[in-house]
Design a protein around this motif. Structure first.
Motif, mmCIF file in Angstrom:
data_model
loop_
_atom_site.group_PDB
_atom_site.id
_atom_site.type_symbol
_atom_site.label_atom_id
_atom_site.label_comp_id
_atom_site.label_asym_id
_atom_site.label_seq_id
_atom_site.Cartn_x
_atom_site.Cartn_y
_atom_site.Cartn_z
ATOM 1 N N PRO A 1 -77.478 19.927 -15.976
ATOM 2 C CA PRO A 1 -76.204 20.605 -15.764
ATOM 3 C C PRO A 1 -76.204 20.993 -16.992
ATOM 4 N N SER B 1 -72.147 25.628 -12.378
ATOM 5 C CA SER B 1 -72.299 24.142 -13.103
ATOM 6 C C SER B 1 -72.114 23.292 -11.508
ATOM 7 N N GLU C 1 -74.452 19.532 -10.716
ATOM 8 C CA GLU C 1 -74.087 18.171 -10.484
ATOM 9 C C GLU C 1 -74.197 17.617 -9.575
ATOM 10 N N ARG C 2 -74.150 18.529 -8.375
ATOM 11 C CA ARG C 2 -74.372 18.047 -7.105
ATOM 12 C C ARG C 2 -75.714 18.077 -6.772
#
Length: 415
Positions: free
Chosen positions: A217, A365, A369-370
């Motif tokens: 991230p 972002s 994150e995924r």
């Protein structure tokens, strides 16, 4: 343990679905046990592939399957009730190789990969484990529903024949394994008291790993091009159907929002229909590539828009291992009990799929994150060493149970 491993296709190189699973089973088991492999070969035959397997196996016997013999076997089965996909693998040479290996080094257990190899172990004296992987008859059933006559009739008949055969083999063999709980449930509905376990696929986490900053991230990598990627064998009908569906129904919706968005189709032997997609705006069909990883790393999302699928999609696990977010249909994830928190996004309508891709494209972002969540998921659930430990446990329990049975009961069970 001394393990006799029977395989319907030489499991090297491990570069597509069934070969990936078979190779890693063998490689992991061979670290601690004596593995003897008998397998059909492939055309063109490359001796280097057999040599690679000999470096890890105690013995390797590769039997070529003449195309003419396979065709004659399938055509002959049309007149009877035997599944065509089983008859195509009938081989006196394999029966001889298996019998010779059993005499030379009597196995403690036989691991039979795919229903096509079941006839060669049906009457073995040792415990027998059948890895169905998927319930293949379901694939033929779907083909029968989607194809036009006359092939639709052929596929529907094959589905019925093979379903009967699969059920019988599940009863005959001492134990079975399948790649997912969804596949196990299908077979259990046909076989009361089914003796079966779920052993998923793994992924090579050293080979498929994130690029620097991928999935972090703190480094959302905004320089990645607006691109989706699909990786797979492009002469396999479910893959072809998936990319055509994406190109015609989903990509135009994405490009309406992001005009420079691209779609790359990466994989060997693209059919004429797939190659034709390369003439559409924003689509590149690469054909075979020496390494799929750069193509994954250059994309912001991997797509799995399947309308036909069975079991676990290795391409999904590999993208997740590279910390690439994956967007796909529910069928793409039917063998992977992951959730949105694990980095995947699921939708079954073209507009919804396009919306998920646009959201990821516009939110670096969120992509990061995924991607990080996807990598963490496969690290928890799809390590090959953990998968192999579960398989090893099943084999050991079969051997222990066999040693506790009387010779008379064994003869009756395997007659």
């Amino acid at each position: 343990m001394r393990i006799l491993y029977l395989c319907h296709r030489i499991p090297y190189p491990p570069d597509k679905g069934e070969k990936i699973r078979a190779y890693h089973q063998i490689a992991q088991l061979a670290r601690r046990h004596e593995v003897h492999l008998v397998s059909f070969g492939e055309r063109p035959y490359d001796p280097a592939n057999a040599e690679a397997l000999r470096r890890i196996c105690a013995s390797v016997e590769i039997v070529q399957r003449p195309l003419f013999t396979a065709a004659v076997g399938s055509l002959g089965a049309l007149l009877g009730t035997r599944p065509l996909s089983i008859a195509a693998y009938d081989s006196k040479a394999v029966r001889t190789a298996v019998a010779k290996r059993c005499r030379a080094t009597p196995p403690d257990v036989a691991l039979v990969y795919s229903a096509a190899m079941a006839p060669f172990a049906e009457r073995m004296a040792c415990p027998r484990l059948l890895d169905f992987v998927d319930v293949d008859s379901e694939k033929w059933r779907v083909y029968g529903e989607r194809m036009r006559p006359p092939m639709s009739f052929v596929y529907a008949a094959e589905a019925t024949r093979l379903a009967t055969y699969e059920a019988r083999m599940a009863e005959v063999f001492d134990h079975s394994i399948l790649v997912s709980e969804a596949e196990r449930r299908i077979l259990a509905a046909r076989v009361p008291g089914l003796r079966a376990s779920v052993i998923p696929n793994g992924v090579d986490l050293e080979y498929f790993r994130p690029a620097a900053g991928q999935g972090d991230p703190g480094d959302p990598r905004p320089e990645i091009r607006p691109r989706a990627v699909f990786v797979g064998m492009m002469d396999y009908y479910p893959n072809c159907d998936a990319v055509v569906y994406f190109a015609k129904e989903i990509l135009p919706r994405v490009r309406a929002e992001i005009p420079d968005f691209e779609f790359h189709v990466v994989g060997r032997r693209p059919t004429a229909v797939v190659r034709a997609l390369g003439r559409l705006p924003g689509i590149t069909v690469t054909g075979g590539v020496p390494d799929v990883r750069p193509h994954l790393m250059e994309a912001l999302v991997a797509v799995a828009p399947f309308r036909i699928a069975r079991g676990i999609q290795n391409k999904v696990l590999e993208a997740m291992a590279c910390a690439i977010p994956v967007v796909g249909t529910s069928l793409a994830f039917q063998g992977i009990p992951a959730a949105v928190r694990d980095g995947i996004r699921i939708a079954d309508e073209p507009g919804a799929l396009a919306g998920l891709i646009v959201e990821l494209a516009r939110t670096p972002s969120l992509r990061a994150e995924r991607g990080g969540a996807a990598r963490a998921y496969v690290e928890r659930h799809h390590r090959w060493d953990a998968v192999a430990a579960a398989l090893e446990g099943v084999l050991e329990r079969l051997i222990d149970a066999d040693r506790g049975r009387s010779p008379a009961s064994l003869r009756e069970a395997r007659s």
